[in-house]
Design an enzyme around this catalytic site. Structure first.
Site, PDB file in Angstrom:
ATOM      1  N   LYS A  91       0.807  -1.220   0.000  1.00  0.00           N
ATOM      2  CA  LYS A  91       0.000   0.000   0.000  1.00  0.00           C
ATOM      3  C   LYS A  91       0.846   1.279   0.000  1.00  0.00           C
ATOM      4  O   LYS A  91       0.457   2.290  -0.565  1.00  0.00           O
ATOM      5  CB  LYS A  91      -0.933   0.013   1.222  1.00  0.00           C
ATOM      6  CG  LYS A  91      -1.977  -1.085   1.265  1.00  0.00           C
ATOM      7  CD  LYS A  91      -3.100  -0.830   0.317  1.00  0.00           C
ATOM      8  CE  LYS A  91      -4.329  -1.705   0.474  1.00  0.00           C
ATOM      9  NZ  LYS A  91      -4.250  -2.983   1.109  1.00  0.00           N
ATOM     10  N   GLU A 113      -9.909   5.711   3.147  1.00  0.00           N
ATOM     11  CA  GLU A 113     -10.682   4.599   3.690  1.00  0.00           C
ATOM     12  C   GLU A 113      -9.708   3.452   3.944  1.00  0.00           C
ATOM     13  O   GLU A 113      -8.634   3.411   3.360  1.00  0.00           O
ATOM     14  CB  GLU A 113     -11.740   4.164   2.675  1.00  0.00           C
ATOM     15  CG  GLU A 113     -11.238   3.234   1.565  1.00  0.00           C
ATOM     16  CD  GLU A 113     -10.141   3.808   0.678  1.00  0.00           C
ATOM     17  OE1 GLU A 113     -10.109   5.039   0.497  1.00  0.00           O
ATOM     18  OE2 GLU A 113      -9.306   3.031   0.173  1.00  0.00           O
ATOM     19  N   SER A 377       1.832  -9.704  -0.922  1.00  0.00           N
ATOM     20  CA  SER A 377       1.431  -8.302  -0.782  1.00  0.00           C
ATOM     21  C   SER A 377       1.671  -7.711   0.598  1.00  0.00           C
ATOM     22  O   SER A 377       1.856  -6.504   0.730  1.00  0.00           O
ATOM     23  CB  SER A 377      -0.039  -8.136  -1.168  1.00  0.00           C
ATOM     24  OG  SER A 377      -0.866  -9.009  -0.413  1.00  0.00           O
TER      25      SER A 377
HETATM   26  C1  LIG Z   1      -5.187  -4.094   0.990  1.00  0.00           C
HETATM   27  C2  LIG Z   1      -4.489  -5.358   0.841  1.00  0.00           C
HETATM   28  C3  LIG Z   1      -4.801  -6.263  -0.198  1.00  0.00           C
HETATM   29  C4  LIG Z   1      -5.939  -6.076  -1.146  1.00  0.00           C
HETATM   30  O1  LIG Z   1      -5.984  -4.903  -1.874  1.00  0.00           O
HETATM   31  P1  LIG Z   1      -5.576  -4.803  -3.406  1.00  0.00           P
HETATM   32  O2  LIG Z   1      -5.903  -3.413  -3.760  1.00  0.00           O
HETATM   33  O3  LIG Z   1      -6.371  -5.809  -4.155  1.00  0.00           O
HETATM   34  O4  LIG Z   1      -4.118  -5.085  -3.476  1.00  0.00           O
HETATM   35  C5  LIG Z   1      -4.040  -7.404  -0.321  1.00  0.00           C
HETATM   36  N1  LIG Z   1      -3.036  -7.680   0.524  1.00  0.00           N
HETATM   37  C6  LIG Z   1      -2.719  -6.849   1.545  1.00  0.00           C
HETATM   38  C7  LIG Z   1      -1.599  -7.219   2.460  1.00  0.00           C
HETATM   39  C8  LIG Z   1      -3.428  -5.666   1.737  1.00  0.00           C
HETATM   40  O5  LIG Z   1      -3.098  -4.853   2.739  1.00  0.00           O
END
Ligand SMILES: *Cc1c(COP(=O)(O)O)cnc(C)c1O
Length: 387
Positions: A91, A113, A377
């Site tokens: 993020k 948000e 992620s």
């Molecule tokens: C927010 C988040 C996601 C999902 O959001 P995307 O916009 O689809 O990437 C996935 N993994 C983590 C660790 C997140 O914080």
């Protein structure tokens, strides 16, 4: 197909996207798009963004060969370590990019948000860095299941506002933030995923595409070739579009996204928008959405707060329609199994969101001998007390 054709009509990806908002918001959003276009290739802006990615975020994030997992699965698996970024997920790439735009627009208040709290933390972090006031909207249910992130945001000096409408999750946080934005037009809405009205899907994709830019270079250096597949989890679609962006034009690289099936694939018990969603206008864009028999949006359900969203970014609706990305649902149970597996085989605790991608890769590449990159992620510190 090339990336340029995806955006032929401004703000559209094929049939999806657009900007379905009141006129005065459209004026603001179009101004934001102009600012983005004027800065994105400007040397000073690029240098500031690149330097912060390097020295504040810790990029490039490593591409790690997961030997133990590879042996277990029967394919060569690399993890793109977005979990090692400052604040713990991908993020921060987007929040940094957007706050640099906000700064140039003279914004005095940032609003955002958040679902899992990762975007809220990343936004509170860059707001502190730039000395700009910050308000984060979060569903009450999410704020309870992601308490640690609420405390981090408060420590960083942000105000956390809990949304109690609906299921009190991400959709309701977005509604609350949009309402505030409509009434406080001088604030800057720092959107956390590749969703919502134009220009957000385009802007978020741009700042997150650093992920695939790095993967391409790193895998070439290590393996001397490009991967057979890239796998990412998908909530709104930002880490996945970031991990896919530079591969979309290379048909030899297969692209897979794991969406949250929730408890099971049934409206009300799932967040599998790409599997079960119907086209329509939702939160400012024409895309897919989970709806009831009357076509009304229904709340999603998933163990992963960051994937618990009934909508989807418009570019993904398009990539599904043209069959460029294969979208697969992964259940809560499958994600929890993968969460435990990665923790114990590699010593890496993944976010429960990212665990969906690990589960999908395991399923798809069992004994396939393929070269696979999983975009990890985020990290799972926020999940350990609950799972
Ligand atoms: C927010 C988040 C996601 C999902 O959001 P995307 O916009 O689809 O990437 C996935 N993994 C983590 C660790 C997140 O914080």
């Amino acid at each position: 197909m090339n990336t340029a054709t995806l955006e032929k009509k401004v703000g559209y990806f094929g049939n999806y996207g657009g900007q379905f908002v009141p006129e005065h918001l459209a004026v603001k959003l179009n101004h934001l798009y102009e600012v983005f276009l004027s800065y994105k290739d400007e040397p000073e802006f690029k240098a500031e963004f690149a330097n912060l990615l390097k020295t504040f975020v810790g990029r490039p994030s490593p591409l790690y060969k997961a030997e133990n997992l590879s042996k277990l699965v029967g394919s060569t698996i690399y993890l793109k370590r977005e979990d090692l970024n400052h604040t713990g997920s991908h993020k921060i790439n987007n929040t940094l990019g957007q706050i640099l735009l906000a700064k140039r627009m003279g914004a005095t208040e940032i609003i955002a948000e958040t679902g899992a709290g990762q975007h809220g933390v990343a936004t509170a972090t860059v707001a502190a860095l730039m000395g700009i006031k910050c308000k984060v909207f979060m569903g009450k249910v999410d704020s309870e299941r992601q308490k640690m992130n609420v405390e981090r945001m408060i420590t960083l000096g942000a105000e956390v506002i809990t949304a109690t409408d609906g299921r009190a999750t991400l959709k309701d946080a977005v509604d609350a933030a949009l309402t505030y934005y409509v009434h406080n037009p001088n604030s800057f809405y720092l959107l956390g995923s590749a969703v919502g009205p134009h220009p957000y899907p385009t802007i978020v994709r741009y700042f997150q595409s650093v992920i695939s830019e790095e993967i391409k270079k790193q895998i070439q250096e290590i393996e001397g070739r490009q991967p057979d597949a890239v796998v990412a989890c998908i909530g709104g679609g930002s880490n996945s579009i970031g991990a896919f962006a530079h591969f979309i034009d290379d048909p030899k690289v297969k692209l897979y996204a794991a969406e949250a099936a929730g408890e099971k694939l049934e409206i009300g018990k799932t967040a599998a928008t790409l599997t079960l969603g119907k086209p329509g206008v939702f939160q400012g864009a024409y895309s897919l959405c989970l709806v009831d028999e009357n076509g009304e949006p229904v709340p999603s359900a998933s163990i992963a707060a960051g994937l618990d969203y009934p909508g989807i970014g418009p570019e993904h609706a398009h990539l599904k329609e043209i069959n460029r990305v294969a979208y697969h649902p992964i259940t809560d149970d499958e994600a929890v199994d993968a969460y435990k597996l990665l923790s114990r085989t590699e010593g890496i605790i993944p976010a429960i969101e990212s665990s969906h991608a690990v589960a999908l890769a395991q399923k798809l590449f069992k004994d396939k001998n393929a070269l696979v990159v999983i975009n990890l992620s985020g990290r799972g510190d926020k999940d350990v007390s609950r799972l």
